[in-house]
Design an enzyme around this catalytic site. Structure first.
Site: not given
Ligand code: LCS
Length: 398
Positions: A62, A115, A187, A212
């Site tokens: 952790r 998002y 981001d 992603k």
């Molecule tokens: N930032 C952006 C720009 C994102 O598109 C997403 C997830 C996140 C942060 C969060 O990341 P995660 O916790 O899912 O790793 N975007 C998503 C989307 O557009 N569709 O499903 C997830």
């Protein structure tokens, strides 16, 4: 790098080699997955040295783990930062960073399109702790200056934004924010460090959903925060990650390290496929408008050229006929897959107003830079003519 180089290695070389020489792992080409929760000490005095920070060894996953550390080192190098800390998801990184920089009475200034879950953090979670979020059209020059208050401690933005692909001028925003003592968090999920380095443009912290493009294969959740200030990352790790507990697993760190090796080649292909699809859509009579920073007609084309080295794989577009036409189009696709997430080998299509961004008030979507007619497309690595043929047949059905 295994040997001292007298010139700076390029992005792809770093993505493959940085931080790893195999010498400590029986010569293995790939790093091991340190699948362990805890680490062993010879004696209590040995443990005391590690706990006091006198010796930089591992204690408990952790806090850190060698597989995670390698991933963090690579991300820090690729993002042109000093240090990085990995998280179990993009949202774990984002919520931990915001909680680490804000306290009751502070204000967050953020761009109007985010998002969906980040929007939820800003509008629902932070206010419970006495932190107010102000939204502004940060894509508009001068907007950040006008919206900053004495209480603004963090300016948070996505550029390109999800799903509108609006850009924010990182350098100008950082200059305005720093003048008022605010920290800038970007981001960088859509652009990736291959196409954009916010820290080099003046931002203080970069966050990613590594789920992603960094992973790239739709098989692992992960997140990361990178900063120029190593003390900030130290505090983020020990005062927030360790206590909130959103730790990346060693196996997922290994998958993300594997993904990083091909990030550059994948991003080139995502971008060339996205441009081909965007051009096809832009020339189609049933399409109202196409949003892709690589198109000449993109409203912020000059800014795109100035702060990005390429324009990524996400294309959003509005069909003529509003909500009904958008839904019919998506339901008619045969090759492309209806799914949230993005950055995978498969072309993924979704309807933000019904899916990722359903938290946004329907009647006010225009204020946030999109509409019910918007379709978001994560252009995959298939042959572009096959993706285009699928959209061609689906567009005929509306
Ligand atoms: N930032 C952006 C720009 C994102 O598109 C997403 C997830 C996140 C942060 C969060 O990341 P995660 O916790 O899912 O790793 N975007 C998503 C989307 O557009 N569709 O499903 C997830």
């Amino acid at each position: 790098m295994s040997k001292e180089a007298d010139r700076n290695p390029g992005f792809d070389t770093q993505a493959i080699h940085a931080g790893w020489d195999g010498k400590h792992a029986l010569g293995a080409l790939n790093p091991p997955i340190y699948q362990t929760s805890t680490f062993v000490f010879d004696s209590v005095s040995h443990a005391q040295k590690v706990f006091s920070g006198e010796s930089a060894e591992y204690v408990y996953t952790r806090g850190n783990n060698p597989t995670l550390r390698l991933f963090e080192q690579k991300m820090a190098i690729l993002e042109k930062g000093e240090k990085a800390v990995a998280f179990s998801s993009g949202m774990a990184a984002i919520s931990s960073v915001l909680l680490s920089l804000l306290k009751a009475g502070d204000e967050l200034l953020t761009s109007r399109t985010l998002y969906g879950s980040t929007y939820h953090v800003a509008t629902q979670l932070l206010p419970r702790y006495g932190i107010r979020a102000n939204f502004a059209d940060l894509a508009h020059p001068g907007a950040v200056q006008a919206a900053l208050t004495d209480a603004t401690k963090v300016v948070y933005l996505e550029t390109p934004a999800n799903p509108s692909l609006e850009l924010v001028d990182i350098a100008a925003t950082a200059e305005a924010a720093h003048r008022r003592g605010a920290i800038v968090v970007v981001d960088n999920t859509f652009a990736t460090p291959y196409f954009q380095n916010p820290l080099a443009l003046g931002a203080d912290v970069v966050v990613h959903s590594c789920t992603k493009y960094i992973g790239g294969h739709g098989d692992a959740l992960g997140g990361v925060a990178v900063a120029r200030d190593p003390d900030y990352i130290f505090r983020l790790r020990f005062d927030f990650l360790c206590d909130l507990g959103g730790v990346l697993s060693p196996f997922n760190a290994w998958l993300l390290l594997r993904g990083l090796k091909t990030l550059g080649v994948r991003m080139e292909r995502h971008a060339s496929n996205a441009l081909a699809v965007a051009r096809f859509l832009a020339g189609h009579p049933k399409v109202e408008r196409v949003l892709y920073p690589g198109l000449d007609e993109f409203p912020q084309r000059e800014l795109a050229r100035r702060q990005m080295r390429g324009y990524g794989g996400i294309v959003s577009f509005e069909v003529k006929g509003g909500y009904d036409a958008a839904v019919r189009l998506i339901d008619s696709l045969q090759l492309c897959t209806i799914a949230v997430s993005l950055g995978d080998a498969e072309t993924l299509v979704e309807h933000p107003a019904s899916m990722t961004h359903r938290e946004y008030p329907r009647e006010r979507l225009a204020e946030f830079g999109f509409s019910e007619a918007l379709v978001r497309l994560s252009v995959g690595l298939e042959n572009p003519e096959d993706i285009i043929a699928d959209f061609d047949q689906a567009l005929r059905r509306i």
